[in-house]
Design a protein around this motif. Structure first.
Motif, PDB file in Angstrom:
ATOM      1  N   SER A 185       0.848  -1.188   0.000  1.00 42.64           N
ATOM      2  CA  SER A 185       0.000   0.000   0.000  1.00 42.64           C
ATOM      3  C   SER A 185       0.891   1.249   0.000  1.00 42.64           C
ATOM      4  O   SER A 185       2.015   1.216   0.492  1.00 42.64           O
ATOM      5  N   SER A 187       0.861   3.890   1.741  1.00 45.05           N
ATOM      6  CA  SER A 187       0.961   4.635   2.999  1.00 45.05           C
ATOM      7  C   SER A 187       2.420   4.784   3.427  1.00 45.05           C
ATOM      8  O   SER A 187       3.071   3.789   3.776  1.00 45.05           O
ATOM      9  N   ASP A 189       3.987   6.319   6.081  1.00 47.46           N
ATOM     10  CA  ASP A 189       4.359   6.159   7.485  1.00 47.46           C
ATOM     11  C   ASP A 189       4.287   4.707   7.941  1.00 47.46           C
ATOM     12  O   ASP A 189       5.024   4.289   8.836  1.00 47.46           O
ATOM     13  N   LYS A 190       3.391   3.921   7.340  1.00 47.27           N
ATOM     14  CA  LYS A 190       3.250   2.523   7.721  1.00 47.27           C
ATOM     15  C   LYS A 190       4.545   1.757   7.499  1.00 47.27           C
ATOM     16  O   LYS A 190       4.881   0.842   8.257  1.00 47.27           O
ATOM     17  N   ARG A 275      10.917   6.817   4.587  1.00 48.98           N
ATOM     18  CA  ARG A 275       9.562   6.362   4.284  1.00 48.98           C
ATOM     19  C   ARG A 275       9.589   5.541   2.997  1.00 48.98           C
ATOM     20  O   ARG A 275      10.594   5.515   2.291  1.00 48.98           O
ATOM     21  N   HIS A 276       8.471   4.890   2.719  1.00 52.29           N
ATOM     22  CA  HIS A 276       8.339   4.129   1.478  1.00 52.29           C
ATOM     23  C   HIS A 276       8.664   5.021   0.282  1.00 52.29           C
ATOM     24  O   HIS A 276       8.179   6.147   0.172  1.00 52.29           O
TER      25      HIS A 276
END
Length: 469
Positions: A185, A187, A189-190, A275-276
Motif C-alpha cells: 500500500s 501509505s 508512514d506505515k 519512508r516508502h
C-alpha cells in the motif's frame, strides 16, 4: 437411467447370444459414448457415472470424469450420478496398469444413508494407497467405479462408468511464482524504517609515506549526502577541523582518539529514517590531512566513477543498471566528490539506500583501481567477511521478520541479497603516498523496539547541557 441406455444394453445382451459374426459385448460397449469397456469377459451392466472431485461440499463443486493432480490429496469426493435406485453398492479404487489386468488397491461399502433418495450420491474415497508424489517420468492413472445391486438378493451386479485419476509427474509441476516483497500500500508512514551506517573497526595496514608523518596519519572521513527528498548534507568525522589518530599497524574498535587524544567513539556515517519510496545517496571518502602537494585527485575520482557507470550499463542486465544508476547519482554535478587539494587520498565508496515497502535496499559501489599520474594506482575493494571474495559493488536488502510473508515459491528479492537486520563487510583501500587501510562497514535496520529505545536515549542526550541540538 435413460430409456435409450436400457434399450442399447438389452440389444447388447441379444447380440451376445446371436450369430458368431455379431459384435462381442466388449466391442459393442466401446461404441457407446462415455462407457469404458469391461476388463473381464463377463459383461457388466452400466449404472450411472462415477464423477471425481476435490471435495464433497462447497458452493462450486468441481466433479468431472477425470481429475488431475501433482501432490496426492488425502482423499477425493466421488459423485455417483445419473443412477437407478439400488439396494446396495460398493466403491473400488484401481490402478490402471498396462495390459489386460488392473490392480485393485482399495474398496469400501457405501452406507445406506448415501443410497436412499434421488439419482445421485456423494462419498469420500481415501487415496492413502497412492504415493504423495509421482516420482516417475510419466503420468500414473487410477480409476474409481461403483458396483451395485438393484435388489438385495440379486445375482447380477451393475458397474458405473468410472472416474479417472491422473497422478502427474512431480518433475512436470509448474513452479509457484515467488512473492514480490516490493508491492504494498502507498501509505508512507506505515512502512517507515530507521537505518544506521557505522564503521565498527579499522586497521591501519600502512600509513602515508609523506615526510614528517612518522607512524601516524591524521585521518578524517568525509560523508556527502543527497536525500531523502531534496535534503542535502555534508559531514566531516570526527568533527570539523578534527581527525582520528591513525597509528601504524593498529586496529581500532571501541577507542578512536582525536587530535586531542580523546576517545570520540567509532564513526557514525549516517543514521536516519526513510519512508516508502524515499532514497538517500551517500559518498564516503577517507582522507589524510597532511598538506601533501598531490594536486587535484578529485578529477581522477570522477573519471573512475564514469568508467564504472559505463561498464555497468554495458552489461545490459538489471544488476548493472542498478550499479550504473548509483554511480550516476554520485556524479550528479560531481557535488558528492570532495576536493582533495593538499590532502592524501585514502579511499572512496558510495551507496544508495531506498525504502521499498519497509525493505531497505542498499547498493554499495566503488572503483577497484585507477591509475593517477604522479600518484600511482588507487585501489578499493569491497570484501566479504564470509568467503573473503572481493567485488566492486554489493547489493543487499534489509528486512524485518514478518510472520506469514514466506510462501511456497519463496520471495523474489530481485538483484538484492537478503541479509536480515544487519550486514557487515570490509572496505579495503590502497591510497596515495603508499597508504593502506581496512575498514569494517556495517549497516543495521532497527526493529520498532530499538527505534523507541533510540528516540528515548536521544531525548535524554538533549537534556544534558552542551549535548544534543
Amino acid at each position: 437411467m435413460s430409456k435409450t441406455i436400457h434399450v442399447l444394453l438389452t440389444g447388447l445382451m441379444v447380440l451376445a447370444s446371436g450369430p458368431a459374426a455379431a459384435a462381442t459385448p466388449k466391442d459393442a460397449i466401446k461404441k457407446i459414448p462415455g462407457v469404458a469397456p469391461a476388463k473381464t469377459p463377463v459383461l457388466q451392466l452400466v449404472n450411472g457415472h462415477a464423477l471425481v472431485g476435490t471435495r464433497c461440499s462447497g458452493e462450486f463443486p468441481d466433479y468431472d470424469h477425470t481429475m488431475k493432480f501433482f501432490a496426492r490429496p488425502s482423499s477425493i469426493c466421488v459423485r455417483w450420478d445419473d443412477r437407478d435406485p439400488v439396494a446396495s453398492a460398493t466403491w473400488e479404487l484401481w490402478k490402471d496398469k498396462p495390459g489386460p489386468v488392473d490392480e485393485k488397491i482399495g474398496s469400501g461399502a457405501l452406507p445406506t444413508a448415501v443410497l436412499t433418495g434421488g439419482t445421485h450420491s456423494t462419498f469420500d474415497v481415501s487415496l492413502a494407497a497412492l504415493p504423495q508424489y509421482n516420482e516417475t517420468d510419466t503420468s500414473q492413472k487410477y480409476f474409481v467405479k461403483v458396483i451395485s445391486k438393484r435388489k438385495a438378493d440379486a445375482i447380477h451386479t451393475q458397474v458405473s462408468v468410472r472416474g479417472t485419476l491422473v497422478h502427474q509427474p512431480k518433475s512436470a509441476e509448474p513452479k509457484p511464482q515467488p512473492a514480490d516483497p516490493y508491492v504494498c500500500s502507498p501509505s508512507p508512514d506505515k512502512h517507515m524504517r530507521m537505518v544506521a551506517l557505522t564503521m565498527p573497526q579499522m586497521t591501519v595496514n600502512q600509513t602515508t609515506s609523506t615526510a614528517g608523518d612518522g607512524d601516524r596519519d591524521e585521518l578524517y572521513i568525509k560523508v556527502d549526502r543527497k536525500g531523502p527528498g531534496e535534503d542535502t548534507g555534508a559531514r566531516r568525522l570526527p568533527a570539523l577541523d578534527d581527525y582520528y589518530e591513525a597509528k601504524q599497524s593498529e586496529t581500532f574498535t571501541t577507542t578512536w582518539t582525536n587530535k586531542d587524544q580523546k576517545n570520540v567513539g567509532r564513526p557514525n556515517l549516517w543514521t536516519g529514517k526513510l519512508r516508502h519510496n524515499e532514497k538517500v545517496t551517500l559518498a564516503i571518502t577517507a582522507m589524510e590531512q597532511d598538506n601533501a602537494e598531490l594536486g587535484e585527485i578529485r578529477n581522477s575520482l570522477i573519471e573512475a566513477l564514469r568508467e564504472v557507470e559505463k561498464a555497468a550499463l554495458e552489461t545490459n542486465n538489471s544488476y548493472g543498471a542498478i550499479v550504473g544508476a548509483v554511480a550516476a547519482g554520485l556524479l550528479v554535478g560531481a557535488s558528492l566528490i570532495p576536493k582533495t587539494n593538499g590532502h592524501d587520498f585514502i579511499g572512496f565508496v558510495g551507496l544508495r539506500l531506498e525504502n521499498q515497502c519497509g525493505h531497505i535496499r542498499m547498493a554499495w559501489v566503488t572503483f577497484r583501481q585507477w591509475k593517477v599520474d604522479g600518484v600511482g594506482t588507487l585501489r578499493n575493494d569491497l570484501v566479504s567477511t564470509a568467503d573473503h571474495e572481493s567485488y566492486e559493488s554489493r547489493l543487499v536488502v534489509h528486512s524485518l521478520p514478518v510472520t506469514g510473508f514466506q510462501k511456497e515459491g519463496g520471495i523474489d528479492w530481485g538483484d538484492f541479497k537478503p541479509v536480515g537486520l544487519k550486514d557487515t563487510f570490509w572496505w579495503q583501500t590502497g591510497g596515495s603516498s603508499s597508504s593502506g587501510y581496512t575498514f569494517t562497514l556495517q549497516s543495521k535496520l532497527y526493529t520498532p523496539e530499538e527505534v523507541t529505545a533510540y528516540e528515548k536515549a536521544m531525548e535524554t542526550v538533549k537534556k544534558v547541557p552542551g549535548m544534543g541540538n
